[in-house]
Design a protein around this motif. Sequence first.
Motif, PDB file in Angstrom:
ATOM      1  N   GLN A   1     -33.433  13.454 117.450  1.00  0.00           N
ATOM      2  CA  GLN A   1     -32.062  13.963 117.531  1.00  0.00           C
ATOM      3  C   GLN A   1     -32.027  15.482 117.419  1.00  0.00           C
ATOM      4  OE1 GLN A   1     -29.894  11.824 114.540  1.00  0.00           O
ATOM      5  NE2 GLN A   1     -29.598  10.025 115.848  1.00  0.00           N
ATOM      6  N   ALA A   2     -32.883  16.037 116.561  1.00  0.00           N
ATOM      7  CA  ALA A   2     -32.955  17.498 116.424  1.00  0.00           C
ATOM      8  C   ALA A   2     -33.440  18.123 117.730  1.00  0.00           C
ATOM      9  CB  ALA A   2     -33.875  17.879 115.264  1.00  0.00           C
ATOM     10  N   ALA A   3     -34.426  17.494 118.364  1.00  0.00           N
ATOM     11  CA  ALA A   3     -34.941  18.004 119.643  1.00  0.00           C
ATOM     12  C   ALA A   3     -33.869  17.914 120.719  1.00  0.00           C
ATOM     13  CB  ALA A   3     -36.186  17.230 120.057  1.00  0.00           C
ATOM     14  N   GLU A   4     -33.131  16.812 120.746  1.00  0.00           N
ATOM     15  CA  GLU A   4     -32.044  16.675 121.729  1.00  0.00           C
ATOM     16  C   GLU A   4     -30.967  17.729 121.506  1.00  0.00           C
ATOM     17  OE1 GLU A   4     -30.468  12.734 121.585  1.00  0.00           O
ATOM     18  OE2 GLU A   4     -32.257  11.844 122.487  1.00  0.00           O
ATOM     19  N   SER A   5     -30.624  17.971 120.257  1.00  0.00           N
ATOM     20  CA  SER A   5     -29.614  18.973 119.923  1.00  0.00           C
ATOM     21  C   SER A   5     -30.066  20.367 120.356  1.00  0.00           C
ATOM     22  CB  SER A   5     -29.338  18.953 118.429  1.00  0.00           C
ATOM     23  OG  SER A   5     -28.454  19.973 118.078  1.00  0.00           O
ATOM     24  N   TYR A   6     -31.321  20.693 120.076  1.00  0.00           N
ATOM     25  CA  TYR A   6     -31.854  21.988 120.495  1.00  0.00           C
ATOM     26  C   TYR A   6     -31.819  22.124 122.004  1.00  0.00           C
ATOM     27  CZ  TYR A   6     -35.204  25.496 121.909  1.00  0.00           C
ATOM     28  OH  TYR A   6     -35.790  26.563 122.536  1.00  0.00           O
ATOM     29  N   LEU A   7     -32.252  21.076 122.688  1.00  0.00           N
ATOM     30  CA  LEU A   7     -32.328  21.128 124.143  1.00  0.00           C
ATOM     31  C   LEU A   7     -30.947  21.305 124.759  1.00  0.00           C
ATOM     32  CD1 LEU A   7     -34.089  20.915 126.644  1.00  0.00           C
ATOM     33  CD2 LEU A   7     -33.605  18.492 126.665  1.00  0.00           C
ATOM     34  N   GLN A   8     -29.957  20.603 124.239  1.00  0.00           N
ATOM     35  CA  GLN A   8     -28.616  20.725 124.794  1.00  0.00           C
ATOM     36  C   GLN A   8     -28.095  22.146 124.675  1.00  0.00           C
ATOM     37  OE1 GLN A   8     -26.359  17.727 122.776  1.00  0.00           O
ATOM     38  NE2 GLN A   8     -27.099  16.089 124.103  1.00  0.00           N
ATOM     39  N   GLY A   9     -28.483  22.847 123.622  1.00  0.00           N
ATOM     40  CA  GLY A   9     -28.049  24.220 123.456  1.00  0.00           C
ATOM     41  C   GLY A   9     -28.816  25.191 124.332  1.00  0.00           C
ATOM     42  N   ALA A  10     -30.073  24.880 124.651  1.00  0.00           N
ATOM     43  CA  ALA A  10     -30.919  25.809 125.398  1.00  0.00           C
ATOM     44  C   ALA A  10     -30.830  25.608 126.900  1.00  0.00           C
ATOM     45  CB  ALA A  10     -32.375  25.657 124.949  1.00  0.00           C
ATOM     46  N   TYR A  11     -30.648  24.377 127.351  1.00  0.00           N
ATOM     47  CA  TYR A  11     -30.618  24.077 128.784  1.00  0.00           C
ATOM     48  C   TYR A  11     -29.314  24.585 129.387  1.00  0.00           C
ATOM     49  CZ  TYR A  11     -31.297  21.317 133.043  1.00  0.00           C
ATOM     50  OH  TYR A  11     -31.466  20.919 134.351  1.00  0.00           O
ATOM     51  N   GLU A  12     -29.390  25.338 130.478  1.00  0.00           N
ATOM     52  CA  GLU A  12     -28.205  26.008 131.037  1.00  0.00           C
ATOM     53  C   GLU A  12     -27.197  25.050 131.670  1.00  0.00           C
ATOM     54  OE1 GLU A  12     -29.889  30.367 132.286  1.00  0.00           O
ATOM     55  OE2 GLU A  12     -29.970  28.778 133.776  1.00  0.00           O
ATOM     56  N   TYR A  13     -27.669  24.007 132.306  1.00  0.00           N
ATOM     57  CA  TYR A  13     -26.764  23.089 132.999  1.00  0.00           C
ATOM     58  C   TYR A  13     -26.253  22.045 132.018  1.00  0.00           C
ATOM     59  CZ  TYR A  13     -29.270  25.275 136.820  1.00  0.00           C
ATOM     60  OH  TYR A  13     -29.848  26.190 137.649  1.00  0.00           O
ATOM     61  N   LYS A  14     -24.955  22.034 131.813  1.00  0.00           N
ATOM     62  CA  LYS A  14     -24.346  21.093 130.873  1.00  0.00           C
ATOM     63  C   LYS A  14     -23.753  19.923 131.652  1.00  0.00           C
ATOM     64  CE  LYS A  14     -25.028  24.107 127.611  1.00  0.00           C
ATOM     65  NZ  LYS A  14     -26.389  24.269 127.242  1.00  0.00           N
ATOM     66  N   TYR A  15     -24.349  18.753 131.485  1.00  0.00           N
ATOM     67  CA  TYR A  15     -23.855  17.522 132.112  1.00  0.00           C
ATOM     68  C   TYR A  15     -23.106  16.749 131.043  1.00  0.00           C
ATOM     69  CZ  TYR A  15     -23.862  12.927 134.322  1.00  0.00           C
ATOM     70  OH  TYR A  15     -23.487  11.715 134.872  1.00  0.00           O
ATOM     71  N   GLU A  16     -21.821  16.545 131.278  1.00  0.00           N
ATOM     72  CA  GLU A  16     -20.965  15.892 130.294  1.00  0.00           C
ATOM     73  C   GLU A  16     -20.380  14.616 130.887  1.00  0.00           C
ATOM     74  OE1 GLU A  16     -18.200  19.075 129.873  1.00  0.00           O
ATOM     75  OE2 GLU A  16     -19.561  20.277 128.650  1.00  0.00           O
TER      76      GLU A  16
END
Length: 157
Positions: free
Chosen positions: A110-125
Amino acid sequence: MKRPQSHRASGFTVIELLVIIAILGVASVLFFIQKSNLESANRDEKRKVAVNAIYYNLEEVFYSKNGYYPISINEKNLTAMDPALLTDTNGLKPNQALEGAEDLSEEDRQAAESYLQGAYEYKYEPTNCDTEGHCKSYTIRVQLDREAEYVKKSRRS
């Protein structure tokens, strides 16, 4: 009567040298500003192309085949596009931090997913998702350097 010849030294005066240095300094500053502007515009164009490719793939390929949108985007569910387009301008891919991390604890994952969501430029919601990961709509966002945020929304809601 002979006139005494004055010997004038050839070369540039200090003032002339300072003027040349100032002109070169201003020219180099203008060059680097223009270079930075072109690089920003190029990054923005790459981001827009990637978002449009993701959008097209989700609408015309994935949804047409499955009847729903995925809960996340990756190379496995966006098969009709060049996988290199999923790599953002920072060199990150979606879920890159989770590749090969099957043995992580749930907390670390979950920590890795949270970090990745903040770092990855394309936000898929994805929105309106069921328990099986089938979603009815989505929004894709990317922040541009020189323009406002670029947003694409699903055709269906």
